[in-house]
Design a protein around this motif. Structure first.
Motif, mmCIF file in Angstrom:
data_model
loop_
_atom_site.group_PDB
_atom_site.id
_atom_site.type_symbol
_atom_site.label_atom_id
_atom_site.label_comp_id
_atom_site.label_asym_id
_atom_site.label_seq_id
_atom_site.Cartn_x
_atom_site.Cartn_y
_atom_site.Cartn_z
ATOM 1 N N THR A 152 0.792 -1.237 0.000
ATOM 2 C CA THR A 152 0.000 0.000 0.000
ATOM 3 C C THR A 152 0.822 1.284 0.000
ATOM 4 N N GLU A 153 2.131 1.215 0.293
ATOM 5 C CA GLU A 153 2.919 2.449 0.279
ATOM 6 C C GLU A 153 3.182 2.888 -1.152
ATOM 7 N N TRP A 154 3.339 4.191 -1.345
ATOM 8 C CA TRP A 154 3.551 4.745 -2.673
ATOM 9 C C TRP A 154 4.827 4.186 -3.287
ATOM 10 N N GLU A 155 4.697 3.737 -4.505
ATOM 11 C CA GLU A 155 5.831 3.167 -5.234
ATOM 12 C C GLU A 155 6.294 4.103 -6.331
ATOM 13 N N ASP A 156 5.344 4.745 -6.985
ATOM 14 C CA ASP A 156 5.637 5.656 -8.084
ATOM 15 C C ASP A 156 4.624 6.796 -8.017
ATOM 16 N N ASN A 178 8.661 -4.321 -14.917
ATOM 17 C CA ASN A 178 7.648 -4.592 -15.930
ATOM 18 C C ASN A 178 6.304 -4.017 -15.534
ATOM 19 N N VAL A 179 5.925 -4.181 -14.268
ATOM 20 C CA VAL A 179 4.642 -3.669 -13.798
ATOM 21 C C VAL A 179 4.614 -2.149 -13.867
ATOM 22 N N VAL A 180 5.673 -1.499 -13.373
ATOM 23 C CA VAL A 180 5.727 -0.037 -13.379
ATOM 24 C C VAL A 180 5.710 0.494 -14.809
ATOM 25 N N ARG A 181 6.461 -0.165 -15.699
ATOM 26 C CA ARG A 181 6.517 0.295 -17.087
ATOM 27 C C ARG A 181 5.159 0.152 -17.771
ATOM 28 N N ASN A 182 4.514 -1.007 -17.589
ATOM 29 C CA ASN A 182 3.205 -1.199 -18.208
ATOM 30 C C ASN A 182 2.168 -0.255 -17.631
#
Length: 458
Positions: free
Chosen positions: A279-283, A444-448
Motif C-alpha cells: 500500500t505504500e507509494w511506489e511511483d 515490468n509492472v511499473v513500465r506497463n
C-alpha cells in the motif's frame, strides 16, 4: 332537556360515523404500506410457473440451501410432463442438450431452481448492488453464453428463467437449470483441496473455457458490460442497461476497483506485514497494488497492457463451485455470478491457493519465508498453458505468461491480506515475498502501468 340530549347524541353519531366507516374500509382493504407489501413468490409457485411454460408440472421440491444473506434459495425439483387435458404445450427431447440430464417427455426429470428474491435496501450499498448485479450476470451467462460452449466444457443448461421487477421495489430472478449431479455426482464441497486427478480435470476445464472465449471477445460490445457495482448504478443510462444483462467488464469480485474499503483498511493497518509492500507509494501517488490492478484491468475502450491476452473468466474458481465424476477425471463448474473479462491466470490464483493440495505446489511441507516457483507449480501451469494455446489457436509466450501469473498472485495476495487469509496461506505469502523482491517483475509492472497512463508502447 330530553330534546337537547337527543340532539347532542345525534350530532355525535353523525360526526363519528364517517370515521367508523373509514376504519372498517381500511380493515377490509389490502394493506399497501412498505412494512407489509406482497410477500416474495415462493419457490414452489415460481417453479410451477416456469415448468408449466415448458409443458411440465412440479412433482416435488426440496430446498438445498439458502443464498447468502437471505437473498433467495436453491432447490432441487422433480418434474414430469403435464398430461392434463388443458395442457397444450408438450415437452421435447431437444429441450435439453448434452449437458442436461433431462431424458424423454414421459419420464420424470431432475432440475435445480435458483431463486433470487432480494430484500429492499435503500441508498447505494455496494455489497447489495454487487449481489443484485451478479445474479443478473449469471442469468445472462446461462441463457446466452452457456449454449455456445462445446460439450467438452460442460455446464448446466438453462431450461427456463424469469427476471421481474415489481412496482413495490421487489424483484424476482429465477432460473431452472439442468441437474449436473447424475453425471457429476461428487461435489467439491468445503474440502479446501481437490484430489490430484480432480486438479488436472479442473485445469483442463479452465484452459478449455478460457481458450474458447479468448478469440471471441472481439465480438462483445464492451459499452454494455457491467462495471464495478457503484460505478454501474451511478450511470445515467443504468435503467436502460439493466434491461440488457451482460457479463462483468472486470470478472471476479476481488479486484481493487470493488474492494477499496478493504484496501483502505490494509493501508491503515501498520501492524500488518503487507501494509508497506502493498500500500505504500511506489511511483508518485500509486502503490504497487494500484499499479498491478491497473495492469490487469480490462478496459471499456483504449489500450491496456494485458488486452491481447484477456478472455472470459469464471471469477470464483474453487472446489465448492464444481462437481466431478466418480473417477475425478472430469469436472463441471457452476456459480457464474462473477463471470467477466480478465486474464485466465486470475482464476488460477484462487484455485491454487484455495483448492490445490499443497504437496502439488511445493517439494517440502516446510515453506520458507520466500519461495520461487517450484517444479510442482510449474508443471500445473504448463499443463494449463499448453492446452490454452491449443484450444484458442493463439500464441502466449511463456515468459509473458509467467509475468501475468505472478502479477495475478500479487493482486490475489492484496485481497487476502485486506480481507482475511485462507487456504495455502504460507505458500501464497512466500510466493508474494519472492515476487515483490524481483526487480525485473516490478520494472515490468511499473513500465506497463506508465504506458497505460499515456506513455508510448515499446
Amino acid at each position: 332537556m330530553l330534546h337537547v340530549f337527543v340532539l347532542r347524541w345525534k350530532l355525535i353519531i353523525a360526526l363519528a360515523l364517517p370515521v367508523l366507516c373509514f376504519i372498517v374500509h381500511k380493515a377490509r382493504s389490502p394493506v399497501t404500506s412498505d412494512a407489509s407489501m406482497s410477500p416474495p413468490s415462493s419457490p414452489a409457485s415460481v417453479a410451477s410457473s416456469l415448468l408449466a411454460s415448458k409443458g411440465l408440472q412440479l412433482q416435488s421440491i426440496k430446498t438445498i440451501q439458502s443464498l447468502w444473506a437471505g437473498y433467495g434459495h436453491i432447490c432441487h425439483l422433480i418434474a414430469s410432463p403435464n398430461v392434463s387435458p388443458s395442457s397444450s404445450t408438450q415437452t421435447s427431447p431437444s429441450a435439453s442438450t448434452s449437458n442436461s440430464n433431462a431424458s424423454t417427455p414421459q419420464e420424470s426429470q431432475s432440475f435445480i431452481l435458483k431463486l433470487i428474491t432480494p430484500p429492499i435496501i435503500k441508498g447505494q450499498d455496494e455489497g447489495h448492488a454487487r449481489k443484485i448485479l451478479s445474479y443478473q450476470v449469471e442469468q445472462y451467462f446461462y441463457s446466452e453464453l452457456a449454449p455456445l460452449l462445446p460439450p467438452s466444457i460442460p455446464v448446466a443448461t438453462c431450461f427456463a428463467s424469469v427476471n421481474e421487477h415489481h412496482p413495490n421495489g421487489t424483484s424476482t430472478t429465477a432460473m431452472i437449470l439442468s441437474d449436473l449431479r447424475p453425471q457429476y455426482p461428487v461435489a467439491g464441497e468445503r474440502r479446501e483441496s481437490l484430489s490430484k486427478g480432480q486438479v488436472f480435470a479442473a485445469l483442463d476445464w479452465l484452459s478449455g473455457f478460457h481458450g474458447f472465449w479468448w478469440p471471441r471477445l472481439r465480438d462483445m460490445d464492451r459499452s454494455l458490460l457491467v462495471r464495478a457495482p457503484l460505478d454501474e448504478i451511478q450511470q445515467e443510462n443504468y435503467s436502460e442497461k439493466k434491461k440488457k444483462n451482460t457479463v462483468w467488464l472486470n470478472g471476479g469480485y476481488t479486484y481493487l476497483g470493488t474492494r477499496r474499503k478493504e484496501y483502505r483498511s490494509l493501508a491503515s493497518d501498520y501492524d500488518s506485514e503487507w501494509n508497506t509492500p502493498l500500500t505504500e507509494w511506489e511511483d508518485g501517488d500509486n502503490s504497487i497494488s494500484e499499479m498491478v490492478a491497473n495492469v490487469l484491468a480490462p478496459r471499456e475502450s483504449g489500450w491496456g497492457p494485458t488486452e491481447q491476452y484477456q478472455t472470459l473468466i469464471h471469477g470464483d474458481v474453487k472446489s465448492e463451485n464444481l462437481f466431478t465424476t466418480v473417477s475425478g477425471d472430469r469436472v463441471a463448474f457452476y456459480d457464474f455470478q462473477y463471470v467477466g473479462l480478465g486474464l485466465g491466470v486470475c482464476d488460477l490464483a484462487k484455485l491454487f491457493t484455495c483448492s490445490v493440495p499443497l504437496e502439488m505446489l511445493v517439494e517440502d511441507s516446510v515453506i520458507p519465508s520466500e519461495l520461487a516457483m517450484q517444479s510442482g507449480e510449474k508443471a500445473l501451469l504448463e499443463r494449463y498453458w499448453i492446452r490454452l494455446k491449443e484450444v484458442s489457436g493463439k500464441e502466449y509466450n511463456w515468459d509473458i505468461f509467467v509475468l501475468h501469473w505472478e502479477t495475478a498472485l500479487i493482486d490475489w495476495l492484496r485481497f487476502q491480506a485486506s480481507w482475511g487469509f485462507w487456504g495455502n496461506t504460507a505458500w501464497l505469502e512466500a510466493r508474494g515475498r519472492h515476487v515483490l523482491k524481483n526487480e525485473s517483475w516490478k520494472e515490468n509492472v511499473v513500465r506497463n502501468w506508465a504506458y497505460s497512463q499515456g506513455g508510448t508502447k515499446s
